[in-house]
Design a protein around this motif. Structure first.
Motif, PDB file in Angstrom:
ATOM      1  N   THR A  46       0.835  -1.200   0.000  1.00 39.63           N
ATOM      2  CA  THR A  46       0.000   0.000   0.000  1.00 39.63           C
ATOM      3  C   THR A  46       0.869   1.250   0.000  1.00 39.63           C
ATOM      4  O   THR A  46       0.556   2.225  -0.686  1.00 39.63           O
ATOM      5  CB  THR A  46      -0.935  -0.003   1.227  1.00 39.63           C
ATOM      6  N   GLN A  47       1.975   1.215   0.739  1.00 37.57           N
ATOM      7  CA  GLN A  47       2.889   2.359   0.766  1.00 37.57           C
ATOM      8  C   GLN A  47       3.502   2.587  -0.612  1.00 37.57           C
ATOM      9  O   GLN A  47       3.608   3.725  -1.070  1.00 37.57           O
ATOM     10  CB  GLN A  47       4.005   2.123   1.801  1.00 37.57           C
ATOM     11  N   SER A  50       0.910   4.170  -2.843  1.00 37.10           N
ATOM     12  CA  SER A  50       0.737   5.575  -2.485  1.00 37.10           C
ATOM     13  C   SER A  50       1.878   6.422  -3.044  1.00 37.10           C
ATOM     14  O   SER A  50       1.650   7.499  -3.605  1.00 37.10           O
ATOM     15  CB  SER A  50       0.668   5.713  -0.965  1.00 37.10           C
ATOM     16  N   THR A  51       3.096   5.927  -2.915  1.00 33.48           N
ATOM     17  CA  THR A  51       4.260   6.660  -3.423  1.00 33.48           C
ATOM     18  C   THR A  51       4.209   6.781  -4.937  1.00 33.48           C
ATOM     19  O   THR A  51       4.487   7.853  -5.497  1.00 33.48           O
ATOM     20  CB  THR A  51       5.557   5.940  -2.987  1.00 33.48           C
ATOM     21  N   TYR A  53       1.509   6.670  -6.912  1.00 37.36           N
ATOM     22  CA  TYR A  53       0.442   7.588  -7.313  1.00 37.36           C
ATOM     23  C   TYR A  53       0.789   9.035  -6.970  1.00 37.36           C
ATOM     24  O   TYR A  53       0.434   9.947  -7.714  1.00 37.36           O
ATOM     25  CB  TYR A  53      -0.891   7.198  -6.669  1.00 37.36           C
ATOM     26  N   VAL A  72      -4.507   9.432  -3.059  1.00 35.28           N
ATOM     27  CA  VAL A  72      -3.240   9.205  -2.354  1.00 35.28           C
ATOM     28  C   VAL A  72      -3.447   9.340  -0.850  1.00 35.28           C
ATOM     29  O   VAL A  72      -2.910   8.548  -0.063  1.00 35.28           O
ATOM     30  CB  VAL A  72      -2.150  10.174  -2.867  1.00 35.28           C
ATOM     31  N   LEU A  75      -4.993   6.184   0.328  1.00 35.80           N
ATOM     32  CA  LEU A  75      -3.986   5.122   0.412  1.00 35.80           C
ATOM     33  C   LEU A  75      -3.077   5.317   1.628  1.00 35.80           C
ATOM     34  O   LEU A  75      -2.720   4.346   2.302  1.00 35.80           O
ATOM     35  CB  LEU A  75      -3.135   5.090  -0.863  1.00 35.80           C
ATOM     36  N   ASP A  76      -2.725   6.561   1.915  1.00 31.02           N
ATOM     37  CA  ASP A  76      -1.901   6.835   3.101  1.00 31.02           C
ATOM     38  C   ASP A  76      -2.650   6.455   4.375  1.00 31.02           C
ATOM     39  O   ASP A  76      -2.050   5.915   5.317  1.00 31.02           O
ATOM     40  CB  ASP A  76      -1.495   8.312   3.146  1.00 31.02           C
ATOM     41  N   THR A  79      -2.557   2.772   4.629  1.00 27.92           N
ATOM     42  CA  THR A  79      -1.201   2.363   5.001  1.00 27.92           C
ATOM     43  C   THR A  79      -0.965   2.530   6.494  1.00 27.92           C
ATOM     44  O   THR A  79      -0.448   1.621   7.162  1.00 27.92           O
ATOM     45  CB  THR A  79      -0.147   3.170   4.222  1.00 27.92           C
TER      46      THR A  79
END
Length: 143
Positions: A46-47, A50-51, A53, A72, A75-76, A79
């Motif tokens: 997931t991290q 996020s990074t 995207y 994002v 997602l954060d 995460t």
């Protein structure tokens, strides 16, 4: 002698029970470690998403950029929640590992007591079956 043999039988039964408890504790510790590994993998994935995207620059307008940023942020949030779950799973896995170690120590202690009891019985049997030569012994057994 009968009491010693009964005590040995009880110790053997107790050792089997403790071994079953140890095996159960090891299985639970294994499951906890598996859950921890899954959660850590999920948090890492997931991290990375996020990074990846967050690094995108293909938004065509402000609305697209706003949607990307919201995605994002979501997602954060996932995460951080997954990392918190992984931390909790780590604590549980550590506790289960400690329980497994304690179960092994308890089993080993009973095993040692059973072995000591077996040695005691063997000594008593050996001393009871000393051969007699028909001669009368004199003196003490310490000579």
């Amino acid at each position: 002698m009968k009491a010693e043999r009964e005590r040995l039988a009880r110790l053997k039964r107790l050792e089997r029970i403790r071994d079953i408890a140890r095996q159960t504790a090891l299985a639970e510790a294994g499951k906890a470690e598996g859950t921890l590994a899954q959660l850590q993998g999920l948090a890492d994935r997931t991290q990375r998403l996020s990074t990846e995207y967050a690094a995108r620059t293909d938004a065509r307008d402000a609305h697209g950029l706003q949607q990307l940023r919201q995605f994002v942020a979501g997602l954060d949030w996932i995460t951080s929640g997954t990392r918190a779950d992984a931390d909790a799973a780590r604590r549980i896995a550590d506790a289960k590992a400690q329980e497994a170690a304690a179960a092994e120590r308890r089993r080993a202690a009973v095993e040692e007591r059973a072995e000591a009891q077996e040695r005691l019985i063997a000594r008593k049997v050996a001393s009871a079956t000393t051969p007699t030569t028909g001669k009368r012994q004199s003196g003490t057994g310490l000579e």
